[in-house]
Design an enzyme around this catalytic site. Structure first.
Site, PDB file in Angstrom:
ATOM      1  N   ARG A  32       0.837  -1.209   0.000  1.00  0.00           N
ATOM      2  CA  ARG A  32       0.000   0.000   0.000  1.00  0.00           C
ATOM      3  C   ARG A  32       0.867   1.252   0.000  1.00  0.00           C
ATOM      4  O   ARG A  32       1.859   1.317   0.744  1.00  0.00           O
ATOM      5  CB  ARG A  32      -0.881   0.040   1.255  1.00  0.00           C
ATOM      6  CG  ARG A  32      -1.710  -1.202   1.458  1.00  0.00           C
ATOM      7  CD  ARG A  32      -3.070  -1.093   0.841  1.00  0.00           C
ATOM      8  NE  ARG A  32      -3.743  -2.394   0.901  1.00  0.00           N
ATOM      9  CZ  ARG A  32      -4.802  -2.714   0.173  1.00  0.00           C
ATOM     10  NH1 ARG A  32      -5.334  -1.846  -0.664  1.00  0.00           N
ATOM     11  NH2 ARG A  32      -5.342  -3.908   0.282  1.00  0.00           N
ATOM     12  N   ASP A  33       0.466   2.245  -0.797  1.00  0.00           N
ATOM     13  CA  ASP A  33       1.159   3.537  -0.781  1.00  0.00           C
ATOM     14  C   ASP A  33       0.903   4.213   0.569  1.00  0.00           C
ATOM     15  O   ASP A  33      -0.217   4.215   1.083  1.00  0.00           O
ATOM     16  CB  ASP A  33       0.669   4.431  -1.927  1.00  0.00           C
ATOM     17  CG  ASP A  33       1.593   5.614  -2.153  1.00  0.00           C
ATOM     18  OD1 ASP A  33       2.265   5.647  -3.199  1.00  0.00           O
ATOM     19  OD2 ASP A  33       1.626   6.529  -1.289  1.00  0.00           O
ATOM     20  N   ILE A  34       1.931   4.800   1.139  1.00  0.00           N
ATOM     21  CA  ILE A  34       1.831   5.398   2.472  1.00  0.00           C
ATOM     22  C   ILE A  34       0.986   6.679   2.459  1.00  0.00           C
ATOM     23  O   ILE A  34       0.406   7.046   3.482  1.00  0.00           O
ATOM     24  CB  ILE A  34       3.253   5.656   3.045  1.00  0.00           C
ATOM     25  CG1 ILE A  34       3.225   5.729   4.548  1.00  0.00           C
ATOM     26  CG2 ILE A  34       3.897   6.895   2.443  1.00  0.00           C
ATOM     27  CD1 ILE A  34       4.590   5.588   5.212  1.00  0.00           C
ATOM     28  N   ASN A  91       5.501   6.727 -13.143  1.00  0.00           N
ATOM     29  CA  ASN A  91       6.237   7.980 -13.257  1.00  0.00           C
ATOM     30  C   ASN A  91       7.692   7.626 -13.545  1.00  0.00           C
ATOM     31  O   ASN A  91       8.277   6.792 -12.845  1.00  0.00           O
ATOM     32  CB  ASN A  91       6.135   8.783 -11.954  1.00  0.00           C
ATOM     33  CG  ASN A  91       4.716   9.218 -11.661  1.00  0.00           C
ATOM     34  OD1 ASN A  91       3.966   9.551 -12.568  1.00  0.00           O
ATOM     35  ND2 ASN A  91       4.332   9.213 -10.397  1.00  0.00           N
ATOM     36  N   GLU A  99       9.638  10.241  -7.938  1.00  0.00           N
ATOM     37  CA  GLU A  99      10.268  10.647  -6.673  1.00  0.00           C
ATOM     38  C   GLU A  99      11.195   9.560  -6.122  1.00  0.00           C
ATOM     39  O   GLU A  99      12.278   9.851  -5.645  1.00  0.00           O
ATOM     40  CB  GLU A  99       9.192  10.967  -5.624  1.00  0.00           C
ATOM     41  CG  GLU A  99       8.466  12.275  -5.912  1.00  0.00           C
ATOM     42  CD  GLU A  99       7.249  12.460  -5.032  1.00  0.00           C
ATOM     43  OE1 GLU A  99       7.096  11.722  -4.043  1.00  0.00           O
ATOM     44  OE2 GLU A  99       6.443  13.346  -5.365  1.00  0.00           O
ATOM     45  N   VAL A 100      10.733   8.342  -6.144  1.00  0.00           N
ATOM     46  CA  VAL A 100      11.532   7.239  -5.583  1.00  0.00           C
ATOM     47  C   VAL A 100      12.238   6.515  -6.736  1.00  0.00           C
ATOM     48  O   VAL A 100      11.573   5.988  -7.641  1.00  0.00           O
ATOM     49  CB  VAL A 100      10.637   6.257  -4.797  1.00  0.00           C
ATOM     50  CG1 VAL A 100      11.474   5.090  -4.269  1.00  0.00           C
ATOM     51  CG2 VAL A 100       9.936   6.972  -3.648  1.00  0.00           C
ATOM     52  N   HIS A 104       8.533   1.450 -10.046  1.00  0.00           N
ATOM     53  CA  HIS A 104       7.263   1.039  -9.432  1.00  0.00           C
ATOM     54  C   HIS A 104       6.112   1.449 -10.321  1.00  0.00           C
ATOM     55  O   HIS A 104       6.196   2.453 -11.036  1.00  0.00           O
ATOM     56  CB  HIS A 104       7.091   1.667  -8.046  1.00  0.00           C
ATOM     57  CG  HIS A 104       7.285   3.149  -8.014  1.00  0.00           C
ATOM     58  ND1 HIS A 104       8.538   3.718  -8.028  1.00  0.00           N
ATOM     59  CD2 HIS A 104       6.403   4.178  -7.977  1.00  0.00           C
ATOM     60  CE1 HIS A 104       8.424   5.035  -7.986  1.00  0.00           C
ATOM     61  NE2 HIS A 104       7.130   5.351  -7.963  1.00  0.00           N
ATOM     62  N   HIS A 106       2.109   2.446  -9.940  1.00  0.00           N
ATOM     63  CA  HIS A 106       1.005   2.774  -9.049  1.00  0.00           C
ATOM     64  C   HIS A 106      -0.265   2.157  -9.615  1.00  0.00           C
ATOM     65  O   HIS A 106      -0.555   2.342 -10.805  1.00  0.00           O
ATOM     66  CB  HIS A 106       0.753   4.290  -9.009  1.00  0.00           C
ATOM     67  CG  HIS A 106       1.887   5.111  -8.513  1.00  0.00           C
ATOM     68  ND1 HIS A 106       1.895   5.689  -7.260  1.00  0.00           N
ATOM     69  CD2 HIS A 106       3.049   5.511  -9.109  1.00  0.00           C
ATOM     70  CE1 HIS A 106       3.004   6.407  -7.115  1.00  0.00           C
ATOM     71  NE2 HIS A 106       3.719   6.318  -8.215  1.00  0.00           N
TER      72      HIS A 106
HETATM   73  P1  AMP Z   1       6.700   8.411  -7.475  1.00  0.00           P
HETATM   74  O1  AMP Z   1       6.455   9.885  -7.459  1.00  0.00           O
HETATM   75  O2  AMP Z   1       6.046   7.731  -8.646  1.00  0.00           O
HETATM   76  O3  AMP Z   1       8.165   8.072  -7.320  1.00  0.00           O
HETATM   77  O4  AMP Z   1       5.911   7.838  -6.229  1.00  0.00           O
HETATM   78  C1  AMP Z   1       6.502   7.439  -5.023  1.00  0.00           C
HETATM   79  C2  AMP Z   1       5.390   6.979  -4.113  1.00  0.00           C
HETATM   80  O5  AMP Z   1       5.966   6.294  -3.031  1.00  0.00           O
HETATM   81  C3  AMP Z   1       4.514   8.106  -3.541  1.00  0.00           C
HETATM   82  O6  AMP Z   1       3.159   7.900  -3.928  1.00  0.00           O
HETATM   83  C4  AMP Z   1       4.723   7.956  -2.022  1.00  0.00           C
HETATM   84  O7  AMP Z   1       3.549   8.225  -1.293  1.00  0.00           O
HETATM   85  C5  AMP Z   1       5.142   6.507  -1.902  1.00  0.00           C
HETATM   86  N1  AMP Z   1       5.935   6.181  -0.722  1.00  0.00           N
HETATM   87  C6  AMP Z   1       7.018   6.840  -0.239  1.00  0.00           C
HETATM   88  N2  AMP Z   1       7.497   6.231   0.856  1.00  0.00           N
HETATM   89  C7  AMP Z   1       6.711   5.150   1.068  1.00  0.00           C
HETATM   90  C8  AMP Z   1       6.689   4.125   2.063  1.00  0.00           C
HETATM   91  N3  AMP Z   1       7.586   4.065   3.046  1.00  0.00           N
HETATM   92  N4  AMP Z   1       5.715   3.172   1.967  1.00  0.00           N
HETATM   93  C9  AMP Z   1       4.809   3.206   0.990  1.00  0.00           C
HETATM   94  N5  AMP Z   1       4.777   4.149   0.012  1.00  0.00           N
HETATM   95  C10 AMP Z   1       5.711   5.117   0.072  1.00  0.00           C
END
Ligand code: AMP
Length: 121
Positions: A32-34, A91, A99-100, A104, A106
């Site tokens: 699950r997304d946080i 993304n 961001e990460v 991944h 979504h």
């Molecule tokens: P992106 O902008 O596509 O890289 O999305 C990164 C996603 O990771 C965002 O929707 C965040 O809410 C999610 N996220 C960041 N840290 C965590 C975490 N520890 N557990 C679950 N989701 C996370």
């Protein structure tokens, strides 16, 4: 660019940070997304060290790509959105506003998701 082994999803994969797992197999983890952006918001990631969809598409093995693709339908069913539908978003890179830096997808559902995108002014 080298894969950043300290990114948050790498830490989740190493068990250093907890997650709400929806599905796991040899190649894939879904959780699950946080900060959920919809009633159902699940992230599907490969266990391999790929920084983006671009990187995964170019370098992942056939087994990893098949497992990842097959996992999407398994995860959508487990999350209860397989029948009602969802949006799958990857993304990618700077313009994709990723961001990460661990690939991944979504999966967003559980409600109508709205228009495709809104570009900034
Ligand atoms: P992106 O902008 O596509 O890289 O999305 C990164 C996603 O990771 C965002 O929707 C965040 O809410 C999610 N996220 C960041 N840290 C965590 C975490 N520890 N557990 C679950 N989701 C996370």
């Amino acid at each position: 660019m080298a894969y950043d082994t300290n990114n948050i999803f790498a830490k989740i994969l190493r068990g250093e940070i907890p997650n709400q797992t929806v599905y796991e197999d040899d190649h894939v983890l879904a959780f699950r997304d946080i900060h959920p952006k919809a009633k159902v918001h699940v992230l599907v990631i490969p266990k391999g060290a790929y920084e983006s969809y671009e990187d995964f598409s170019a370098k992942a093995s056939d087994a990893e790509i098949v497992a990842f693709t097959r996992a999407i339908a398994k995860v959508s069913k487990l999350a209860g959105i397989g029948v009602t539908g969802y949006r799958a978003i990857a993304n990618t890179g700077a313009d994709g506003m990723q961001e990460v830096p661990h690939f991944h997808i979504h999966l967003l559902g559980g409600q109508r998701i709205g228009g495709m995108i809104t570009l900034p002014e």
